[in-house]
Design a protein around this motif. Structure first.
Motif, PDB file in Angstrom:
ATOM      1  N   ALA A   1       0.817   4.203   2.903  1.00  0.00           N
ATOM      2  CA  ALA A   1       1.496   3.857   4.156  1.00  0.00           C
ATOM      3  C   ALA A   1       2.999   3.978   3.999  1.00  0.00           C
TER       4      ALA A   1
ATOM      5  N   ASP B   1      -6.795   3.721  -0.400  1.00  0.00           N
ATOM      6  CA  ASP B   1      -5.492   3.066  -0.552  1.00  0.00           C
ATOM      7  C   ASP B   1      -5.061   3.058  -2.014  1.00  0.00           C
TER       8      ASP B   1
ATOM      9  N   GLU C   1       0.855  -1.188   0.000  1.00  0.00           N
ATOM     10  CA  GLU C   1       0.000   0.000   0.000  1.00  0.00           C
ATOM     11  C   GLU C   1       0.890   1.236   0.000  1.00  0.00           C
TER      12      GLU C   1
ATOM     13  N   ARG D   1       3.971   7.644   4.122  1.00  0.00           N
ATOM     14  CA  ARG D   1       3.962   8.206   5.479  1.00  0.00           C
ATOM     15  C   ARG D   1       5.240   7.839   6.223  1.00  0.00           C
ATOM     16  N   THR D   2       5.696   6.600   6.046  1.00  0.00           N
ATOM     17  CA  THR D   2       6.944   6.182   6.679  1.00  0.00           C
ATOM     18  C   THR D   2       8.125   6.955   6.124  1.00  0.00           C
TER      19      THR D   2
END
Length: 508
Positions: free
Chosen positions: A221, A249, A218, A224-225
């Motif tokens: 996600a 997503d 995804e 964001r990391t």
């Protein structure tokens, strides 16, 4: 006394005795050594056994034609570097010359061939072959140098980073000034590690040695990391980072480590070329079944004349006087290569100097996603705390060994140290540790040899072996795993990784 070098060896392949004899005599008179073959099968056998420098290859042979012989020679790693000078009768058409060159021939001559022309072509090809071999040897030495350089740089970086983490754990209530100093050290250490990894990636990519470990992931996600990783660098230059991600997503088939590297390089590039206080935006969307990642800034921009070469290796597109480090000009080249390996495309747009730039990464999206399957899977509660284990840390760099040991002791483990291979084996037999963190570059024997010897003792068969080393290329990992290691970690390694490795490997 220096032994004189032998003349180059030529394999003369022709099924016509008279023609083969004539060419052999011409080459021998020119000072070459000559061996002969009268068929394609015999030519392939002699090429493997006698390792000629050049094959003089007729196209018309009784079994395999010369085109097929050439193709097999060039596809076999043992003979791929052998030069091939294809010959044929003059009545054959020019498409045959094209066919010969397409099959891998280094040059093509029509018969009858004047003796001077034959000798001149052979000498010219041998000169080119010598240059190519020298370049390949230089490339091999460069790769060895980069591997050694990476190891030597990672050795001091590991203790530096781990010492700061230990200080943070021992004194979690440090003053803001102390904590800021620690963050600076960690940030600059991570920067050095990125530079080392980029250098090695350039070498691996140039040899086609990077293999993606793809899986459905995804994208939001992952982004964001990546933002969390890049934020300290942004904060250090007072940049305003805006993140614009969709509510839904976005699934792609990709290598999570390499995609994070792509986004990280683009964000670091934007930070580097945007003056303090500037604005940077990271956005993602789906457009025409493509996942699109955009990194925009209001930095120094790109000259239109340089936009076409911005992704070239070692390219530098400008300089900002407030920056001490411009990097190596590797990051964007890696971005393009890694995006291409994912079947995607990267683009850049800039109105001009002083007007910022926007980088776009386009990746194919997955038609079917594992979203529903993931929702049905029961949540797994992560381990909150590692149990206590007996651990042996082996490293000839005493600073590195002591810092890693201190980090593991802080986590509650019973930790012992050794600083060479013989001492490691003795300590392992005496202590029967649960886990051994073992450096590869030891003074008396390599860590691979130590691991192989340890696996020979019945009482150490179940001991977990973790390679903790500055050697981080794919061949190093493969060699470690073949020797009996359970895991391969590349220095520097932080406390979280150490503890998670112990937890994961000791988990029933």
């Amino acid at each position: 006394m220096k032994v004189p070098a032998l003349p180059p060896l030529i394999l003369n392949v022709d099924d016509t005795d008279a023609a083969r004899y004539a060419k052999t005599r011409i080459l021998q008179r020119a000072g070459f050594r000559v061996t002969e073959a009268g068929s394609g099968t015999e030519a392939l056998e002699k090429a493997h056994v006698e390792a000629p420098d050049l094959v003089l290859l007729d196209t018309k042979l009784p079994d395999l034609n010369g085109f097929e012989v050439c193709r097999q020679l060039k596809q076999d790693p043992l003979t791929a570097m052998v030069l091939v000078l294809q010959t044929s009768a003059s009545y054959l058409s020019s498409p045959d010359k094209v066919r010969a060159l397409d099959s891998g021939a280094d040059n093509y001559l029509f018969e009858p061939i004047e003796p001077e022309e034959l000798v001149a072509n052979v000498r010219a090809l041998l000169r080119l072959g010598r240059v190519e071999r020298e370049l390949r040897e230089m490339d091999r030495r460069k790769d060895e140098f980069l591997a050694i350089l990476a190891h030597e740089l990672r050795n001091p970086l590991g203790p530096i980073r781990n010492a700061v983490e230990l200080l943070r754990s021992l004194d979690p209530h440090a003053t803001p000034a102390q904590e800021n100093a620690r963050r600076v050290i960690l940030r600059q250490t991570d920067h050095m590690v990125r530079l080392v990894d980029d250098l090695l990636d350039v070498s691996r990519i140039s040899q086609g040695k990077i293999a993606l470990r793809r899986a459905p992931l995804e994208l939001c996600a992952l982004l964001r990391t990546a933002v969390e990783t890049a934020e300290p660098n942004m904060a250090g230059r007072q940049h305003v980072l805006t993140v614009q991600l969709p509510d839904h997503d976005i699934w792609v088939d990709g290598d999570s480590v390499r995609l994070a590297q792509i986004v990280g390089n683009l964000l670091n590039n934007a930070a580097k070329f945007t003056p303090p206080g500037g604005r940077i935006t990271l956005a993602a969307s789906v457009e025409d079944a493509q996942a699109v990642i955009r990194v925009s800034d209001n930095g120094i921009g790109i000259d239109p004349d340089q936009a076409g070469s911005i992704f070239d290796l070692f390219a530098q597109a400008g300089h900002s006087p407030d920056r001490v480090q411009d990097g190596l000009g590797i990051g964007l080249s890696l971005v393009r290569t890694l995006v291409n390996l994912h079947g995607g495309e990267v683009r850049v747009e800039s109105p001009g100097l002083g007007q910022g730039a926007t980088f776009e990464v386009h990746l194919p999206t997955l038609v079917r996603t594992p979203q529903d399957e993931a929702a049905d899977s029961p949540a797994v509660e992560p381990d909150k705390r590692a149990d206590s284990y007996r651990i042996l840390v082996v490293d000839d760099n005493i600073d590195s060994a002591e810092i890693v040991s201190a980090l593991l002791q802080f986590a509650g483990h019973d930790v012992h140290m050794a600083h060479d291979g013989a001492g490691a084996i003795e300590a392992a037999l005496r202590l029967a540790p649960d886990v051994i963190f073992l450096d590869i570059g030891l003074p008396d024997m390599s860590g691979v040899e130590v691991a192989e010897k340890m696996r020979g003792y019945p009482q150490l068969q179940k001991t977990i072996l973790v390679a903790l080393t500055g050697y981080g290329q794919d061949k190093d990992r493969a060699g470690a795993m073949a020797a009996g290691f359970n895991r391969h970690l590349t220095k520097p390694v932080n406390m979280e990784t150490l503890n998670e490795t112990v937890r994961a490997l000791m988990r029933p």
